[in-house]
Design a protein around this motif. Structure first.
Motif, PDB file in Angstrom:
ATOM      1  N   PHE A 122      31.972  28.646  30.374  1.00 14.73           N
ATOM      2  CA  PHE A 122      33.316  29.136  30.139  1.00 14.73           C
ATOM      3  C   PHE A 122      34.181  28.467  30.934  1.00 14.73           C
ATOM      4  CE2 PHE A 122      36.657  32.421  30.444  1.00 14.73           C
ATOM      5  CZ  PHE A 122      37.176  32.380  29.053  1.00 14.73           C
ATOM      6  N   LEU A 123      34.013  28.698  32.203  1.00 13.13           N
ATOM      7  CA  LEU A 123      35.053  28.147  33.099  1.00 13.13           C
ATOM      8  C   LEU A 123      35.449  26.559  33.315  1.00 13.13           C
ATOM      9  CD1 LEU A 123      34.334  30.500  36.233  1.00 13.13           C
ATOM     10  CD2 LEU A 123      36.286  30.843  34.627  1.00 13.13           C
ATOM     11  N   ARG A 124      34.298  25.925  32.955  1.00 13.56           N
ATOM     12  CA  ARG A 124      34.312  24.566  32.882  1.00 13.56           C
ATOM     13  C   ARG A 124      35.136  24.223  31.529  1.00 13.56           C
ATOM     14  NH1 ARG A 124      29.160  24.459  34.820  1.00 13.56           N
ATOM     15  NH2 ARG A 124      28.154  24.824  32.844  1.00 13.56           N
ATOM     16  N   GLY A 125      35.214  24.865  30.650  1.00 10.42           N
ATOM     17  CA  GLY A 125      35.979  24.705  29.364  1.00 10.42           C
ATOM     18  C   GLY A 125      37.429  24.950  29.346  1.00 10.42           C
ATOM     19  N   LEU A 126      37.755  25.626  30.656  1.00  5.20           N
ATOM     20  CA  LEU A 126      39.362  25.933  30.867  1.00  5.20           C
ATOM     21  C   LEU A 126      40.007  24.641  31.417  1.00  5.20           C
ATOM     22  CD1 LEU A 126      38.810  29.441  32.012  1.00  5.20           C
ATOM     23  CD2 LEU A 126      39.353  28.558  29.707  1.00  5.20           C
ATOM     24  N   THR A 127      41.345  24.585  31.105  1.00  7.87           N
ATOM     25  CA  THR A 127      42.364  23.798  31.371  1.00  7.87           C
ATOM     26  C   THR A 127      43.398  24.221  32.392  1.00  7.87           C
ATOM     27  OG1 THR A 127      42.095  22.852  29.455  1.00  7.87           O
ATOM     28  CG2 THR A 127      43.871  21.905  30.715  1.00  7.87           C
ATOM     29  N   PRO A 128      43.509  23.767  33.629  1.00  8.93           N
ATOM     30  CA  PRO A 128      44.479  23.961  34.433  1.00  8.93           C
ATOM     31  C   PRO A 128      46.058  23.528  34.262  1.00  8.93           C
ATOM     32  CG  PRO A 128      43.826  22.210  35.478  1.00  8.93           C
ATOM     33  CD  PRO A 128      42.708  22.556  34.163  1.00  8.93           C
ATOM     34  N   VAL A 129      46.823  24.739  34.371  1.00 12.77           N
ATOM     35  CA  VAL A 129      48.472  24.537  33.864  1.00 12.77           C
ATOM     36  C   VAL A 129      49.249  25.254  34.619  1.00 12.77           C
ATOM     37  CG1 VAL A 129      47.917  23.763  31.328  1.00 12.77           C
ATOM     38  CG2 VAL A 129      48.576  26.087  32.005  1.00 12.77           C
ATOM     39  N   THR A 163      53.322  29.974  38.089  1.00 14.35           N
ATOM     40  CA  THR A 163      51.831  30.473  38.267  1.00 14.35           C
ATOM     41  C   THR A 163      50.891  29.531  37.841  1.00 14.35           C
ATOM     42  OG1 THR A 163      52.849  32.631  38.424  1.00 14.35           O
ATOM     43  CG2 THR A 163      50.349  32.353  38.129  1.00 14.35           C
ATOM     44  N   ALA A 164      49.901  29.238  38.550  1.00 14.39           N
ATOM     45  CA  ALA A 164      48.946  28.276  38.065  1.00 14.39           C
ATOM     46  C   ALA A 164      47.744  29.271  37.453  1.00 14.39           C
ATOM     47  CB  ALA A 164      48.253  27.692  39.340  1.00 14.39           C
ATOM     48  N   VAL A 165      47.412  28.805  36.134  1.00 12.66           N
ATOM     49  CA  VAL A 165      46.361  29.627  35.186  1.00 12.66           C
ATOM     50  C   VAL A 165      45.526  28.490  34.699  1.00 12.66           C
ATOM     51  CG1 VAL A 165      47.912  31.535  34.873  1.00 12.66           C
ATOM     52  CG2 VAL A 165      47.782  29.618  33.036  1.00 12.66           C
ATOM     53  N   MET A 166      44.396  29.042  34.204  1.00 12.85           N
ATOM     54  CA  MET A 166      43.590  28.290  33.486  1.00 12.85           C
ATOM     55  C   MET A 166      43.594  28.596  31.996  1.00 12.85           C
ATOM     56  SD  MET A 166      41.891  26.418  35.750  1.00 12.85           S
ATOM     57  CE  MET A 166      40.245  25.740  34.838  1.00 12.85           C
ATOM     58  N   ARG A 223      43.369  32.365  30.450  1.00 11.96           N
ATOM     59  CA  ARG A 223      42.236  33.245  30.654  1.00 11.96           C
ATOM     60  C   ARG A 223      41.856  33.564  32.315  1.00 11.96           C
ATOM     61  NH1 ARG A 223      41.501  35.735  26.329  1.00 11.96           N
ATOM     62  NH2 ARG A 223      41.233  34.537  24.614  1.00 11.96           N
ATOM     63  N   VAL A 224      42.421  32.640  33.157  1.00 10.74           N
ATOM     64  CA  VAL A 224      41.998  32.964  34.719  1.00 10.74           C
ATOM     65  C   VAL A 224      43.410  32.675  35.603  1.00 10.74           C
ATOM     66  CG1 VAL A 224      40.662  32.476  36.564  1.00 10.74           C
ATOM     67  CG2 VAL A 224      39.575  32.335  34.191  1.00 10.74           C
ATOM     68  N   CYS A 257      44.758  31.374  38.488  1.00  4.04           N
ATOM     69  CA  CYS A 257      43.945  30.442  39.722  1.00  4.04           C
ATOM     70  C   CYS A 257      44.115  31.081  41.146  1.00  4.04           C
ATOM     71  CB  CYS A 257      44.559  29.065  39.579  1.00  4.04           C
ATOM     72  SG  CYS A 257      44.584  28.234  38.143  1.00  4.04           S
ATOM     73  N   VAL A 258      45.031  31.537  41.706  1.00  9.57           N
ATOM     74  CA  VAL A 258      45.114  31.972  43.056  1.00  9.57           C
ATOM     75  C   VAL A 258      44.067  33.043  43.475  1.00  9.57           C
ATOM     76  CG1 VAL A 258      46.703  34.099  42.670  1.00  9.57           C
ATOM     77  CG2 VAL A 258      46.510  32.425  44.779  1.00  9.57           C
ATOM     78  N   CYS A 259      43.368  33.821  42.681  1.00 12.17           N
ATOM     79  CA  CYS A 259      42.513  34.602  42.754  1.00 12.17           C
ATOM     80  C   CYS A 259      41.203  34.723  41.849  1.00 12.17           C
ATOM     81  CB  CYS A 259      43.121  36.145  42.726  1.00 12.17           C
ATOM     82  SG  CYS A 259      44.185  36.697  41.204  1.00 12.17           S
ATOM     83  N   GLY A 260      41.335  34.211  40.673  1.00 14.33           N
ATOM     84  CA  GLY A 260      40.129  34.105  40.198  1.00 14.33           C
ATOM     85  C   GLY A 260      40.260  35.462  38.926  1.00 14.33           C
ATOM     86  N   ASN A 261      40.996  36.183  39.064  1.00 15.76           N
ATOM     87  CA  ASN A 261      41.116  37.190  37.907  1.00 15.76           C
ATOM     88  C   ASN A 261      40.959  36.872  36.503  1.00 15.76           C
ATOM     89  OD1 ASN A 261      41.034  38.838  40.456  1.00 15.76           O
ATOM     90  ND2 ASN A 261      43.027  39.888  39.917  1.00 15.76           N
ATOM     91  N   PRO A 262      40.273  37.456  35.728  1.00 14.89           N
ATOM     92  CA  PRO A 262      40.309  37.233  34.370  1.00 14.89           C
ATOM     93  C   PRO A 262      41.733  37.549  33.579  1.00 14.89           C
ATOM     94  CG  PRO A 262      38.384  38.107  34.733  1.00 14.89           C
ATOM     95  CD  PRO A 262      39.267  38.262  36.015  1.00 14.89           C
ATOM     96  N   LEU A 263      42.218  36.953  32.807  1.00 16.00           N
ATOM     97  CA  LEU A 263      43.399  37.316  31.873  1.00 16.00           C
ATOM     98  C   LEU A 263      42.913  37.319  30.422  1.00 16.00           C
ATOM     99  CD1 LEU A 263      45.715  34.798  33.631  1.00 16.00           C
ATOM    100  CD2 LEU A 263      45.573  37.346  34.088  1.00 16.00           C
ATOM    101  N   ASP A 264      43.622  38.317  29.630  1.00 16.28           N
ATOM    102  CA  ASP A 264      43.766  38.164  28.289  1.00 16.28           C
ATOM    103  C   ASP A 264      45.078  38.571  27.631  1.00 16.28           C
ATOM    104  OD1 ASP A 264      40.886  38.355  27.643  1.00 16.28           O
ATOM    105  OD2 ASP A 264      40.536  40.334  28.407  1.00 16.28           O
TER     106      ASP A 264
END
Length: 170
Positions: A24-31, A60-63, A71-72, A74-81
């Motif tokens: 799942f994490l490998r399928g995410l894109t940093p933005v 804010t950096a997210v994936m 979905r994530v 970046c600074v802390c790895g917390n999941p997002l919805d």
């Protein structure tokens, strides 16, 4: 609701099975978020998973997933919805940042289908980038079809020459 810049521990929210997390994490894109964005955040406190509404600050950096949803964090790895319900960015707690305006907070509308690539703003070069979903930048290119507005356009209101979505969130 919280205005978030924080470091809560990573948690299991139940939305992705433990054995599928790496894929799942490998399928995410940093933005980087272009506007203050309303999300549902997940954390871990006192041995339990927590869920809360949060506004993430522009920059804010997210994936994001292949539908463009954060979905994530970046600074802390917390999941997002997606936000739970319409939310009220003005009702939050915590320290507000300079320039925060609840009326200019956005909710990311997911693409109708999974995308092979995401078109994102390149604010350094004042252009657009087509980034393969799950890519980290090595496959970036100029998109064949660019959005009908510039990367520095204010995205917190109606966009020029962009029809409104057929349905709106409640």
């Amino acid at each position: 609701m919280r205005w978030t810049r924080c470091g809560k521990r990573r948690s299991r929210t139940g939305s992705t099975a433990r054995e599928r997390v790496a894929g799942f994490l490998r399928g995410l894109t940093p933005v980087l978020l272009r506007a203050d964005t309303l999300v549902t955040g997940h954390g871990f406190r006192d041995g339990s998973v927590t869920t809360y509404q949060a506004v993430l600050q522009a920059g804010t950096a997210v994936m994001v997933d292949a539908r463009g949803l954060p979905r994530v964090r970046c600074v802390c790895g917390n999941p997002l919805d997606e936000p739970a319900g319409p939310g009220d960015p003005a009702a939050g707690t915590g320290r507000r940042w300079e320039g925060f305006d609840p009326a200019r907070t956005v909710v990311v509308e997911p693409a109708a289908r999974t995308l092979a690539e995401l078109v994102i703003a390149d604010l350094v070069h004042h252009g657009w980038i087509a980034r393969p979903a799950g890519g980290e930048g090595t496959g970036d290119r100029v998109p064949e079809k660019q959005p009908p507005y510039t990367p520095d356009t204010d995205i917190t209101g109606p966009l020029p020459d962009v029809p409104p979505p057929a349905t709106k969130r409640p």
